[in-house]
Design an enzyme around this catalytic site. Structure first.
Site, PDB file in Angstrom:
ATOM      1  N   ARG A 288       0.882  -1.174   0.000  1.00 28.19           N
ATOM      2  CA  ARG A 288       0.000   0.000   0.000  1.00 28.19           C
ATOM      3  C   ARG A 288       0.921   1.226   0.000  1.00 28.19           C
ATOM      4  O   ARG A 288       2.078   1.144   0.442  1.00 28.19           O
ATOM      5  CB  ARG A 288      -0.846   0.028   1.264  1.00 28.19           C
ATOM      6  CG  ARG A 288      -1.823  -1.114   1.388  1.00 28.19           C
ATOM      7  CD  ARG A 288      -2.525  -1.095   2.754  1.00 28.19           C
ATOM      8  NE  ARG A 288      -3.489  -2.172   2.850  1.00 28.19           N
ATOM      9  CZ  ARG A 288      -3.233  -3.369   3.368  1.00 28.19           C
ATOM     10  NH1 ARG A 288      -2.026  -3.637   3.850  1.00 28.19           N
ATOM     11  NH2 ARG A 288      -4.155  -4.296   3.413  1.00 28.19           N
TER      12      ARG A 288
ATOM     13  N   LYS B   4      -1.864  -2.346   7.424  1.00 27.99           N
ATOM     14  CA  LYS B   4      -3.264  -2.071   7.753  1.00 27.99           C
ATOM     15  C   LYS B   4      -3.733  -3.114   8.766  1.00 27.99           C
ATOM     16  O   LYS B   4      -3.444  -4.301   8.629  1.00 27.99           O
ATOM     17  CB  LYS B   4      -4.098  -2.138   6.475  1.00 27.99           C
ATOM     18  CG  LYS B   4      -5.501  -1.618   6.630  1.00 27.99           C
ATOM     19  CD  LYS B   4      -6.180  -1.562   5.283  1.00 27.99           C
ATOM     20  CE  LYS B   4      -7.604  -1.119   5.407  1.00 27.99           C
ATOM     21  NZ  LYS B   4      -8.289  -1.146   4.117  1.00 27.99           N
TER      22      LYS B   4
ATOM     23  N   HIS C  74      -2.608   2.551  -5.712  1.00 30.42           N
ATOM     24  CA  HIS C  74      -3.368   1.322  -5.473  1.00 30.42           C
ATOM     25  C   HIS C  74      -3.497   0.494  -6.754  1.00 30.42           C
ATOM     26  O   HIS C  74      -3.595  -0.729  -6.694  1.00 30.42           O
ATOM     27  CB  HIS C  74      -4.736   1.647  -4.867  1.00 30.42           C
ATOM     28  CG  HIS C  74      -5.162   0.637  -3.853  1.00 30.42           C
ATOM     29  ND1 HIS C  74      -4.534   0.491  -2.627  1.00 30.42           N
ATOM     30  CD2 HIS C  74      -6.111  -0.326  -3.898  1.00 30.42           C
ATOM     31  CE1 HIS C  74      -5.091  -0.499  -1.963  1.00 30.42           C
ATOM     32  NE2 HIS C  74      -6.055  -1.014  -2.714  1.00 30.42           N
TER      33      HIS C  74
ATOM     34  N   ARG D  69      -0.736  -1.867  -6.778  1.00 33.61           N
ATOM     35  CA  ARG D  69      -1.030  -2.990  -5.882  1.00 33.61           C
ATOM     36  C   ARG D  69      -1.961  -3.991  -6.585  1.00 33.61           C
ATOM     37  O   ARG D  69      -1.748  -5.197  -6.522  1.00 33.61           O
ATOM     38  CB  ARG D  69      -1.660  -2.440  -4.599  1.00 33.61           C
ATOM     39  CG  ARG D  69      -1.944  -3.467  -3.531  1.00 33.61           C
ATOM     40  CD  ARG D  69      -2.295  -2.740  -2.232  1.00 33.61           C
ATOM     41  NE  ARG D  69      -3.076  -3.513  -1.308  1.00 33.61           N
ATOM     42  CZ  ARG D  69      -2.578  -4.345  -0.405  1.00 33.61           C
ATOM     43  NH1 ARG D  69      -1.276  -4.522  -0.319  1.00 33.61           N
ATOM     44  NH2 ARG D  69      -3.378  -5.001   0.421  1.00 33.61           N
TER      45      ARG D  69
ATOM     46  N   HIS E 158      -4.394  -9.354   3.512  1.00 33.86           N
ATOM     47  CA  HIS E 158      -5.844  -9.341   3.736  1.00 33.86           C
ATOM     48  C   HIS E 158      -6.200 -10.362   4.806  1.00 33.86           C
ATOM     49  O   HIS E 158      -5.783 -11.513   4.718  1.00 33.86           O
ATOM     50  CB  HIS E 158      -6.599  -9.708   2.456  1.00 33.86           C
ATOM     51  CG  HIS E 158      -6.561  -8.657   1.400  1.00 33.86           C
ATOM     52  ND1 HIS E 158      -6.885  -8.923   0.087  1.00 33.86           N
ATOM     53  CD2 HIS E 158      -6.265  -7.340   1.446  1.00 33.86           C
ATOM     54  CE1 HIS E 158      -6.779  -7.817  -0.625  1.00 33.86           C
ATOM     55  NE2 HIS E 158      -6.393  -6.840   0.174  1.00 33.86           N
TER      56      HIS E 158
ATOM     57  N   TYR F 104      -9.583 -10.537  -7.397  1.00 37.09           N
ATOM     58  CA  TYR F 104      -8.564 -10.852  -8.408  1.00 37.09           C
ATOM     59  C   TYR F 104      -8.929 -12.084  -9.225  1.00 37.09           C
ATOM     60  O   TYR F 104      -8.501 -12.206 -10.362  1.00 37.09           O
ATOM     61  CB  TYR F 104      -7.182 -10.965  -7.761  1.00 37.09           C
ATOM     62  CG  TYR F 104      -6.854  -9.647  -7.104  1.00 37.09           C
ATOM     63  CD1 TYR F 104      -6.604  -8.523  -7.882  1.00 37.09           C
ATOM     64  CD2 TYR F 104      -6.901  -9.492  -5.727  1.00 37.09           C
ATOM     65  CE1 TYR F 104      -6.388  -7.287  -7.301  1.00 37.09           C
ATOM     66  CE2 TYR F 104      -6.676  -8.259  -5.140  1.00 37.09           C
ATOM     67  CZ  TYR F 104      -6.430  -7.162  -5.934  1.00 37.09           C
ATOM     68  OH  TYR F 104      -6.228  -5.938  -5.360  1.00 37.09           O
TER      69      TYR F 104
END
Length: 191
Positions: free
Chosen positions: A46, A71, A141, A144, A167, A176
């Site tokens: 990120r 995150k 992003h 990413r 994640h 994806y």
């Protein structure tokens, strides 16, 4: 599972090459911006993780890269390849010369942390200068998303992509598979 309305923008190889050819690496700032884009494309960071990278978090011999407090305050381990490692090793001399007291891997010329807003503006400007379509949808992003899509295409394992992106919920990563499914649909309809 319902298909998302708007799939993430993913750069083609050719768009990526054009984007990376834009920064004039003779100068400190554009060279740093180039390396930010390379690291995000190769490790799926990120923008906030890229700007917070510290030299001690990357092993320039093995390519091991530690993301601390990403995150959700989660740590993760990633790896980058030899070509980018060589570029970062070369960067370390320049960084030492220009910003010797910097805490960050890719600092400003004053040694401070680069603002993520600078990164967003830079990526957009380089994309515009590279003549990339839908430039309004190109951001850090996007790099990413491009990383994640390429990793899924090559590995074919969504759990690897989930782990690389950090994640906690697999459903976040599932977008994806839709990108690749859409490509398969387009390819098969063209037969």
């Amino acid at each position: 599972m319902a298909r998302p309305d708007k799939l993430p923008r993913v750069l083609t190889e050719e768009e990526t090459d054009r984007l990376l050819s834009e920064p004039n690496q003779r100068y400190f700032g554009p060279h740093r911006d180039y390396l930010y884009m390379r690291v995000m494309l190769k490790a799926g960071l990120r923008a906030s993780e890229a700007t917070a990278l510290r030299p001690e978090r990357i092993d320039l011999m093995s390519g091991k890269l530690m993301v601390r407090e990403g995150k959700g305050a989660k740590d993760r381990t990633l790896w980058i390849g030899e070509e980018l490692l060589e570029e970062l090793q070369g960067w370390m001399d320049r960084r030492q010369e220009k910003a010797p007291k910097a805490d960050y891997l890719l600092p400003t010329s004053k040694g401070t942390q680069v603002a993520t807003s600078h990164l967003r503006r830079s990526v957009k400007r380089y994309a515009r200068d590279a003549g990339i379509e839908e430039v309004e949808r190109v951001s850090p992003h996007t790099l990413r998303h491009t990383f994640a899509t390429r990793l899924y295409r090559s590995a074919g394992k969504i759990r690897l992509v989930q782990k690389a992106l950090g994640h906690s919920d697999l459903s976040t990563t599932m977008i994806y598979t839709h990108v690749v499914d859409e490509e398969l649909e387009g390819a098969m309809k063209g037969l």
